[in-house]
Design a protein around this motif. Structure first.
Motif, PDB file in Angstrom:
ATOM      1  N   THR A 253      59.951   3.733  44.222  1.00 20.29           N
ATOM      2  CA  THR A 253      58.883   3.582  45.211  1.00 20.29           C
ATOM      3  C   THR A 253      59.277   4.322  46.492  1.00 20.29           C
ATOM      4  O   THR A 253      60.437   4.736  46.639  1.00 20.29           O
ATOM      5  N   GLU A 338      55.763   1.564  41.149  1.00 21.95           N
ATOM      6  CA  GLU A 338      54.463   2.117  41.517  1.00 21.95           C
ATOM      7  C   GLU A 338      53.583   2.123  40.281  1.00 21.95           C
ATOM      8  O   GLU A 338      54.084   2.140  39.148  1.00 21.95           O
ATOM      9  N   ILE A 370      49.981  -3.892  45.870  1.00 25.46           N
ATOM     10  CA  ILE A 370      49.856  -2.463  45.632  1.00 25.46           C
ATOM     11  C   ILE A 370      48.406  -2.073  45.915  1.00 25.46           C
ATOM     12  O   ILE A 370      47.481  -2.864  45.660  1.00 25.46           O
TER      13      ILE A 370
END
Ligand code: LLP
Length: 444
Positions: A253, A338, A370
């Motif tokens: 990330t 992610e 997210i």
């Protein structure tokens, strides 16, 4: 989500990997699905070979614990890397794939006599000996088998590597390896040198995983070379191999800044060469054991979104059809990932959600907070960088079958591990006689 390897967004606005539309992959193979980007995996192998092998004559050993099945063994073999295995099961997989035992390194802190016999019988190149107990055991087993075992001793240099710092303390108290500082390591080296059925080739250490700071490696190389010098002075033996383990970090990330493999290679190799010349010792051959930095970024996982639940003013959850069983890392280590909606990869992010798994644990949250386009049931969620320590650490908690794995490249997708079936889940279950009864669906 940062695109990596061969990832692209195609004209339909779908995420593509290896030239395959991931929405089609989900449709054809089902979800959850592990997707391995062949070109990316091979490129990572090649980067290591170019940086270490071609430039410094070093050996690159792929750490199978990150991701291993028959097809992966074949790719690793074709790319010319060695293979680090840590169990009879990993060794069996390698041998069944036809991986040359002469390039297999056997690690582990408690190899059983059966595993050691299996390794010697197969002709495994190196056994990484973890303790005096194992050294004595191996010497005996090799003697009985009439063979000589090539060994590397695992040491604890006392370096604990963190992402941005390293300390020389805590790791002395570690289940792996022999401590240098208290003299144990030197005593075992001397013992190994006088044994008839083992041949000491070198020394090994592994200071941790997901390391970004190359300074930790130089620091470790300094300690290892200084110990090599001590061995040379005391016994006259110059170690031939210096195995510095794996551990190079990867991008998961934002904020993860991994050094290049070439920087890693230059840093440690130059340092070892410099020290060898300073100590007037022959330079040992360097060995590295990368796992995550080869397999991690080359893997992604596809899930199907099911229940979407909003707790007003608190949080919106989107639940997927997998979770901690196929990726235990967020639950175990609070790891971050992610993701994107593979069927809406071209769409702008619209809302903050948390991705929940389907296991019966509140901790089964794959990603907390997210930003994704508005998600709905039936969407395909792609999580990136799941190639390492996902499938290899997967489990059947809640009796969920393990996902399938496909290898993608050049627009083709091939199944390399079949999805487990419900039948697989009960195939080793037995019913003792006293519980036996005829089961009828009509009841009664
Ligand atoms: N060599 C040895 C002796 C190791 O113990 C390991 C990893 C490696 C090489 C490969 O390290 P890598 O390049 O993959 O960092 N399950 C944890 C990581 C455990 C690491 C175990 N040893 C995780 O998911 O983060």
């Amino acid at each position: 989500m940062k695109l990596n390897g061969t990832m692209a967004v195609n004209q339909k606005g779908h995420l593509e990997i290896g030239g395959c539309d991931t929405v089609d992959l989900a449709g054809e193979f089902g979800t959850p699905l592990y997707v391995v980007d062949e070109a990316h995996f091979r490129q990572n192998c090649r980067d290591y070979c170019r940086a270490f092998k071609d430039k410094y004559g070093a050996e690159v050993i792929y750490a199978g614990k990150t991701l291993l099945n028959l097809a992966v063994c074949r790719m690793v073999d074709e790319e010319g890397l060695g293979l680090d295995v840590v169990s009879g099961g990993e060794l069996y997989t390698a041998l069944k794939a036809g991986f040359p035992a002469g390039r297999v390194y056997f690690h582990g802190n408690n190899k059983s006599p059966a595993e050691l016999e299996m390794a010697l019988g197969a002709g495994v190149k190196r056994i990484i000996v973890d303790s005096l107990f194992e050294l004595e055991l191996l010497n005996e087993i090799a003697g009985t088998a009439g063979s000589k075992a090539g060994i590397i001793l695992r040491l604890t240099p006392g370096v604990e590597a963190h992402t941005h710092e390293y300390v020389k303390t805590g790791q002395i108290d570690c289940k792996f390896g022999l401590v240098i500082d208290n003299g144990q390591a030197l005593a075992v080296v001397k013992r190994a040198l006088e044994m008839g059925n083992v041949v000491l080739k070198g020394i090994h250490c592994h200071i941790g995983s997901q390391i970004f700071d190359l300074g930790a490696y130089s620091h470790t190389a300094r300690l290892m070379m200084s110990f090599a010098k001590q061995i040379y002075d005391v016994t006259g033996y110059a170690i031939k191999e210096l195995d510095l383990g794996g551990g190079l970090g990867v991008y998961y990330t934002e904020g993860d800044q991994a050094p290049l493999v070439s920087e890693f290679a230059d840093t440690v190799s130059r340092f070892v060469l410099k020290k060898a010349s300073e100590y007037e010792m022959p330079a040992p051959k360097i060995i590295v054991e990368p796992g995550r930095s080869i397999s991690g970024p080359a893997g992604s996982t596809l899930y199907t979104v099911g229940a979407v639940k909003e707790i007003p003013g608190v949080r919106k959850y989107i639940s997927v059809d997998g979770g901690m069983g196929d990726n235990p890392r967020p639950a175990l280590y609070q790891s971050s990932y992610e993701a994107c909606l593979a069927n809406k990869a071209g769409m702008a992010p619209a809302e903050v959600v948390s991705v929940a798994g389907k296991y019966c644990e509140s901790g089964d949250i794959l990603i907390r907070d997210i930003i994704l386009p508005a998600a709905a049931a039936g969407d395909i969620l792609a999580v990136s960088c799941t190639g390492a320590y996902n499938y290899s650490m997967s489990m059947n908690y809640n009796r969920l079958p393990r996902p399938a794995m496909v290898l993608v490249g050049g627009g083709r997708a091939e199944l390399i591990t079949r999805r487990e079936s419900y039948e697989d889940l009960i195939k080793n279950d037995l019913i003792p006689q006293r519980l036996a009864r005829v089961y009828t669906t009509t009841g009664g």
